[in-house]
Enzyme design. Structure first.
Site, PDB file in Angstrom:
ATOM      1  CB  CYS A   1      38.245  43.149  35.924  1.00 11.50           C
ATOM      2  SG  CYS A   1      36.704  43.609  36.173  1.00 11.50           S
TER       3      CYS A   1
ATOM      4  CG  HIS B   1      35.970  37.829  37.748  1.00 13.21           C
ATOM      5  ND1 HIS B   1      37.270  38.429  37.932  1.00 13.21           N
ATOM      6  CD2 HIS B   1      35.216  38.892  37.021  1.00 13.21           C
ATOM      7  CE1 HIS B   1      37.497  39.633  37.214  1.00 13.21           C
ATOM      8  NE2 HIS B   1      36.030  39.974  36.909  1.00 13.21           N
ATOM      9  CD  GLU B   2      32.159  38.434  35.010  1.00 11.51           C
ATOM     10  OE1 GLU B   2      31.359  39.306  35.339  1.00 11.51           O
ATOM     11  OE2 GLU B   2      33.064  38.051  34.417  1.00 11.51           O
TER      12      GLU B   2
ATOM     13  CG  HIS C   1      31.867  42.189  38.557  1.00  8.89           C
ATOM     14  ND1 HIS C   1      32.308  43.315  38.737  1.00  8.89           N
ATOM     15  CD2 HIS C   1      32.787  41.493  37.593  1.00  8.89           C
ATOM     16  CE1 HIS C   1      33.640  43.484  38.053  1.00  8.89           C
ATOM     17  NE2 HIS C   1      33.542  42.307  37.635  1.00  8.89           N
TER      18      HIS C   1
END
Length: 175
Positions: free
Chosen positions: A101, A143-144, A147
């Site tokens: 990351c 993954h995003e 966030h």
């Protein structure tokens, strides 16, 4: 003219907040943010970046998969802004894969993710898109997506003893 944004590092509160929905994708400030994120992710050799990572608590991210030094086997795709993203469905099948990351430099860990996902998002022109991703692109999207929900990949690592530095990852991992 797009500007290179500073990337928030683990410990910055913005990384743990939930991104607010983008009210108007056509807003010039949103368009400028997207342009800034595109140059920032490219400069950092990233395959994705979320608005909270550049200190903007919004539900917006870029998926920009391409082969690069951090992910040599990443598939090539046109960098795409995804506004107010949603995961519509997820496969039961999961697989572990190594992630890093931009907000946690120098660290890699194996993260279980759904192998296939169906997603919905607005493009930067405000068009509603529905896509299906599998493998690496499904991993990057998840993954995003984490966030913009206040999570980072290390929250999903099942055993912290499997974390390793980027240097060791490069030394130990094939290809």
């Amino acid at each position: 003219m797009p500007i290179l944004r500073q990337i928030a590092q683990l410990g910055q509160p913005v990384l743990r907040g939930v991104g607010a929905a983008v009210a108007d994708p056509a807003d010039p400030a949103v368009q400028a943010l997207i342009d800034d994120m595109l140059v920032t992710v490219a400069d950092a050799n990233g395959v994705g970046i979320a608005a909270p990572q550049v200190f903007e608590p919004l539900s917006l991210f870029i998926v920009a998969s391409h082969p690069n030094p951090r992910y040599p086997h990443a598939p090539q795709m046109e960098p795409t802004a995804m506004i107010n993203p949603e995961i519509v469905w997820m496969s039961d099948e999961k697989e572990k894969g190594w992630e890093g990351c931009l907000s946690i430099p120098g660290l890699r860990g194996p993260v279980p993710r759904h192998r296939r996902i169906g997603v919905r998002y607005l493009t930067r022109s405000g068009e509603l898109r529905e896509e299906e991703y599998d493998g690496f692109l499904a991993r990057v999207f998840q993954h995003e997506f984490d966030h913009v929900r206040g999570m980072v990949f290390i929250d999903r690592v099942e055993d912290t003893r499997e974390l390793m530095t980027e240097k060791e990852y490069v030394r130990l991992m094939p290809g």
